[in-house]
Design an enzyme around this catalytic site. Structure first.
Site, PDB file in Angstrom:
ATOM      1  NE  ARG A   1      -1.568  -2.484   2.861  1.00  0.00           N
ATOM      2  CZ  ARG A   1      -1.936  -3.739   2.625  1.00  0.00           C
ATOM      3  NH1 ARG A   1      -3.145  -4.002   2.246  1.00  0.00           N
ATOM      4  NH2 ARG A   1      -1.089  -4.724   2.811  1.00  0.00           N
ATOM      5  CB  THR A   2       3.318   2.520   2.457  1.00  0.00           C
ATOM      6  OG1 THR A   2       2.477   2.049   3.512  1.00  0.00           O
ATOM      7  CG2 THR A   2       3.892   3.865   2.835  1.00  0.00           C
TER       8      THR A   2
ATOM      9  CE  LYS B   1      27.874  -4.227  -7.124  1.00  0.00           C
ATOM     10  NZ  LYS B   1      28.219  -3.241  -8.179  1.00  0.00           N
TER      11      LYS B   1
ATOM     12  NE  ARG C   1       7.079   0.859   5.190  1.00  0.00           N
ATOM     13  CZ  ARG C   1       5.880   0.320   5.091  1.00  0.00           C
ATOM     14  NH1 ARG C   1       5.733  -0.928   4.691  1.00  0.00           N
ATOM     15  NH2 ARG C   1       4.802   1.007   5.401  1.00  0.00           N
TER      16      ARG C   1
ATOM     17  CG  HIS D   1       3.362   3.968   8.925  1.00  0.00           C
ATOM     18  ND1 HIS D   1       3.538   4.792   7.832  1.00  0.00           N
ATOM     19  CD2 HIS D   1       2.906   2.781   8.417  1.00  0.00           C
ATOM     20  CE1 HIS D   1       3.200   4.140   6.732  1.00  0.00           C
ATOM     21  NE2 HIS D   1       2.822   2.920   7.062  1.00  0.00           N
TER      22      HIS D   1
HETATM   23  C1  NCD Z   1       1.800  -1.468   8.252  1.00  0.00           C
HETATM   24  C2  NCD Z   1       3.266  -1.177   8.267  1.00  0.00           C
HETATM   25  O1  NCD Z   1       4.024  -1.613   7.390  1.00  0.00           O
HETATM   26  O2  NCD Z   1       3.628  -0.448   9.164  1.00  0.00           O
HETATM   27  N1  NCD Z   1       1.158  -1.417   7.066  1.00  0.00           N
HETATM   28  C3  NCD Z   1       0.994  -0.267   6.324  1.00  0.00           C
HETATM   29  O3  NCD Z   1       1.916   0.499   6.117  1.00  0.00           O
HETATM   30  N2  NCD Z   1      -0.225   0.014   5.851  1.00  0.00           N
HETATM   31  C4  NCD Z   1       1.347  -2.458   9.241  1.00  0.00           C
HETATM   32  C5  NCD Z   1       1.882  -3.866   9.221  1.00  0.00           C
HETATM   33  O4  NCD Z   1       2.871  -4.201   8.592  1.00  0.00           O
HETATM   34  O5  NCD Z   1       1.245  -4.685   9.918  1.00  0.00           O
END
Ligand code: NCD
Length: 302
Positions: A54-55, A82, A104, A132
């Site tokens: 999703r993100t 590497k 991320r 997040h």
């Molecule tokens: C989550 C995450 O990756 O923090 N999902 C998201 O970004 N929508 C939650 C999860 O991994 O359970």
């Protein structure tokens, strides 16, 4: 807004500004009318060191909807393989002068470290179990569309709270905006330190979701647990799964949310996940795009 590293950096007024802009983009997208060139000539670099469906996709679509170009950097194909250090990799990518970096990472504080080394805005797309922020913002947009306010709402965040950056960012945002947050989890999934003042803790679903306006379910984050601590799926579902009967204890108009990915039959029953009147999961995903448009716009366009 220079960077978006966490909800801690935002005042209630700034959160309101982001939510208004996200709501504006959500409406504009429904009408098909927004400035498709707002971020023309900008390049957004996405650095995902952890899996994402999703993100990563919604940041990509959000940037493109505003006319920016997106470079999706792939950790698996990079020189990290590497043995290049993380800081050398970041300095290298920063030297190419992207206009924004979306990151991320599994390590605590990685987005802040990147922000300290590059000259462009940095947006946190999830770091470790810590924060997040864009998920909490899109969740707030989704709640506002239904309830028109966050103030005074009772929001139960249920499940593996201890390992959840979604729970942390949501608890901070919702508390700042005047909601009452409850954490509902077995003792070993409850964080040692609460992320926001006034969060109430419950160890049974029955008590925890009683009368709640919003029930937000979380995945059991097995990848962040010792193997021996991982609960058996069916025992967990029996004790902490959101079923139709349990949901009946919440407010009669209670909304069900989940950041995804969902594990059906573990934290949530199919009947609840697929209930078109209560379940907001698809709307949450949809709101990811206008919310991330708002954030990219604020850090790059102004
Ligand atoms: C989550 C995450 O990756 O923090 N999902 C998201 O970004 N929508 C939650 C999860 O991994 O359970």
């Amino acid at each position: 807004m220079k960077h978006l590293l966490g909800i801690d950096d935002l005042s209630a007024g700034e959160i309101t500004d982001v939510l208004h802009r996200a709501e504006y983009y959500a409406r504009a997208m429904d009408d098909g009318r927004w400035d498709r060139h707002k971020l023309a000539d900008k390049i957004v670099l996405t650095l995902f060191f952890e899996n994402s469906t999703r993100t990563v996709t919604s940041f990509d679509i959000a940037a493109k909807r505003l006319g920016a170009q997106v470079v999706n950097w792939n950790a698996e194909l990079s020189s990290l393989k590497k043995d290049e250090s993380f800081s050398d990799t970041i300095d290298t990518l920063g030297a190419m002068r992207p206009d924004a970096i979306v990151i991320r990472h599994h390590e605590y504080g990685a987005p802040a470290f990147v922000a300290s080394r590059v000259k462009c805005p940095v947006v946190n797309a999830g770091d470790s179990w810590r924060e997040h922020p864009t998920q909490a913002l899109l969740d707030a947009v989704t709640i506002m569309q239904e309830k028109h306010t966050l103030e005074g709402l009772s929001v139960a965040i249920c499940g593996d709270v201890a390992h959840s950056r979604v729970a942390n960012s949501n608890a901070k945002l919702l508390t700042k905006m005047g909601a009452q947050v409850r954490f509902v989890a077995p003792a070993f999934m409850m964080p040692e330190k609460l992320p926001a003042p006034g969060v109430l803790c419950f160890d049974t679903m029955e008590e925890g979701i009683s009368g709640a306006d919003v029930v937000m379910m979380l995945r059991v984050q097995k990848e962040r647990m010792e193997r021996s601590a991982i609960p058996d799926d069916s025992t967990y579902f029996r004790d902490y799964g959101l079923t139709v009967e349990r949901l009946g204890l919440a407010h009669k108009d209670a909304l069900v949310m989940h950041p995804g990915p969902m594990n059906r039959g573990v934290e949530i029953a199919d009947e609840v996940a697929d209930d078109p009147h209560r379940s907001l999961m698809t709307r949450q995903v949809a709101n990811g795009v206008p919310t991330r448009m708002a954030v990219l716009d604020l850090v790059m366009g102004g």
